[in-house]
Design a protein around this motif. Structure first.
Motif, PDB file in Angstrom:
ATOM      1  N   HIS A   4      14.379   5.329  71.641  1.00 42.38           N
ATOM      2  CA  HIS A   4      13.556   6.274  72.402  1.00 42.38           C
ATOM      3  C   HIS A   4      12.094   6.201  71.972  1.00 42.38           C
TER       4      HIS A   4
ATOM      5  N   VAL B 218       7.574  13.366  66.844  1.00 47.97           N
ATOM      6  CA  VAL B 218       7.498  14.312  67.967  1.00 47.97           C
ATOM      7  C   VAL B 218       6.083  14.858  68.115  1.00 47.97           C
TER       8      VAL B 218
ATOM      9  N   PRO C  71      10.063  12.089  72.565  1.00 45.78           N
ATOM     10  CA  PRO C  71      10.343  13.349  73.272  1.00 45.78           C
ATOM     11  C   PRO C  71      11.238  14.250  72.427  1.00 45.78           C
ATOM     12  N   VAL C  72      11.050  15.542  72.561  1.00 44.09           N
ATOM     13  CA  VAL C  72      11.803  16.500  71.763  1.00 44.09           C
ATOM     14  C   VAL C  72      13.301  16.370  72.006  1.00 44.09           C
ATOM     15  N   ARG C  73      13.699  16.059  73.243  1.00 39.31           N
ATOM     16  CA  ARG C  73      15.136  15.982  73.560  1.00 39.31           C
ATOM     17  C   ARG C  73      15.841  14.837  72.836  1.00 39.31           C
ATOM     18  N   HIS C  74      15.071  13.889  72.308  1.00 42.18           N
ATOM     19  CA  HIS C  74      15.671  12.759  71.584  1.00 42.18           C
ATOM     20  C   HIS C  74      15.521  12.908  70.071  1.00 42.18           C
TER      21      HIS C  74
ATOM     22  N   TRP D  36      17.351  14.496  67.670  1.00 46.17           N
ATOM     23  CA  TRP D  36      18.507  14.343  66.788  1.00 46.17           C
ATOM     24  C   TRP D  36      19.033  12.915  66.704  1.00 46.17           C
TER      25      TRP D  36
END
Length: 333
Positions: A39, A144, A150-153, A155
Motif C-alpha cells: 500500500h 500515515v 492511507p489510514v485504512r491500510h 494495520w
C-alpha cells in the motif's frame, strides 16, 4: 599519561560506534535487497539490522546507541532523495526499539550465554516481540502522517513492519551470541555429523521453501537435530539459513508462496519464520540448561565420592566413582 589514556578511551569508543553503524548499515542493505511495497509503504520481511543492534547492545553496552542511530540514518538516506522530518522520526524509532529491548533484557536478568530456558523466553517475548512494537508503531504512524499510507491500510503495514523487525532479533541475534564463543574446531569434534547437518539443511531448506507441495514441516526435524546435538551453535545457523531461504522464495512468489496475495505471503512468511526461530531458540535453551544441570549433578557426585574416600580410605567408596563414571559415559556426552 592520564590524558593519553582518556584519548585512547574516547578513540576506542568512537571506533566501536562507527563499527556498529557500519554493521547496522550493511545488514540493512542486505535486508533491502528483498524489500516489498505494501500500500505504498516499503517494508522488509526480515530486517537483520534489528538483530545486529540488539546483539551489539548486549555485547558492548548502552553506550553504542549512537552507532545504531547513525547506521539507521544512513540506511534511510539510501531510500530517499532527501531526508524529511518523518525520516528522522523513523530513525529515532529504530534506535529506541533495540535500546528498550536491551533494557528489558537486562531488567529480567538475561544472560548472553542463552543457557537457560528463561533466557530464550525473555529474548523472544521481550527482546523481539515486545521491543519491536516501538519501531513498527513509530514507523507506520509516520507513514500515515507523511501521506505515504492511507489510514485504512495502517494495520497490514504495521504487522509487516513489526514482523520484519522482530524476525531480525529472533534470527540474527542468536547467531551473534553464538559467534561470541566461536573457536577453531578440534580434531575430536563431530565433523561428519556437522557436515551432514549442513548439507541436509541446505537440501531440505530448498525443498521446503521451493516445492509447491507445502513441505514447510520438513525443516523442524532439522531444527530438533541441530538443537539436541549442537545446542544453539547448531540451531541458530540452521534457523537463519531456513529463514533466508523462505524470504527468497516468498519475495519471488515461488513454491508454497505462489498464487497468493502479497499480504497472504507476508503473513505466511511471518508465521513460518517465527515458528522456526521459536523452535530453534527455545529447544536449544532447554537442552543446554538440562546439560548444565546434569554437569552440576555429576560434579556434586564426584565431590561427594572424594569426601567419602577421604573419610573411609580403602573401602567401597573408592569403587563408587569408577562405577559412576561408567554409568555417565554409557549415556554419552
Amino acid at each position: 599519561m592520564i590524558r593519553s589514556q582518556e584519548t585512547r578511551r574516547k578513540a576506542s569508543a568512537a571506533l566501536r560506534i562507527l563499527g556498529v553503524a557500519a554493521a547496522y548499515y550493511g545488514a540493512g542493505e542486505i535486508g533491502l535487497l528483498r524489500r516489498v511495497t505494501i500500500h505504498g509503504a516499503t517494508v522488509t520481511p526480515l530486517w537483520p539490522s534489528t538483530g545486529i543492534a540488539v546483539g551489539c547492545l548486549l555485547y558492548l553496552g548502552i553506550g553504542i546507541w549512537p552507532g545504531i542511530t547513525l547506521g539507521s540514518l544512513v540506511s534511510s538516506a539510501t531510500l530517499a532523495d532527501s531526508l524529511t522530518l518523518s525520516d528522522f522520526g523513523i530513525v529515532a524509532g529504530n534506535t529506541l526499539a533495540p535500546v528498550c529491548s536491551y533494557l528489558m533484557l537486562r531488567r529480567f536478568g538475561f544472560r548472553i550465554e542463552l543457557d537457560r530456558l528463561r533466557d530464550g523466553v525473555v529474548l523472544v517475548f521481550l527482546g523481539a516481540l515486545a521491543g519491536m512494537l516501538i519501531s513498527a508503531t513509530v514507523g507506520t504512524v509516520l507513514f500515515v502522517l507523511d501521506g505515504k499510507l492511507p489510514v485504512r491500510h495502517f494495520w497490514p503495514v504495521w504487522a509487516a513492519y513489526w514482523a520484519g523487525d522482530a524476525m531480525g532479533v529472533l534470527v540474527v541475534t542468536p547467531v551473534l551470541l553464538v559467534l561470541r564463543k566461536a573457536r577453531l574446531p578440534r580434531a575430536g569434534d563431530r565433523w561428519l555429523e556437522a557436515t551432514a547437518l549442513a548439507v541436509a539443511s541446505v537440501a531440505i531448506g530448498l525443498l521446503a521453501t521451493r516445492s509447491e507441495l507445502s513441505l514447510f514441516y520438513l525443516v523442524f526435524p532439522l531444527l530438533i537435530w541441530a538443537a539436541l546435538r549442537f545446542q544453539l551453535a547448531g540451531s541458530a545457523p540452521v534457523a537463519l539459513l531456513v529463514s533466508v531461504l523462505a524470504v527468497l522464495s516468498a519475495t519471488e512468489g515461488v513454491g508454497p508462496f505462489a498464487g497468493h496475495t502479497l499480504l497472504e505471503v507476508m503473513l505466511n512468511l511471518a508465521i513460518f519464520n517465527g515458528s522456526v526461530a521459536l523452535t530453534a531458540l527455545l529447544l536449544a535453551a532447554i537442552v543446554t540448561e538440562s546439560m548444565n544441570v546434569r554437569r552440576r549433578i555429576e560434579q556434586a557426585c564426584d565431590d561427594l565420592a572424594e569426601v567419602v574416600d577421604q573419610l573411609a580410605p580403602g573401602r567401597s567408596a573408592a569403587a563408587w566413582p569408577s562405577r559412576y563414571e561408567h554409568r555417565r559415559n554409557s549415556h554419552g556426552p
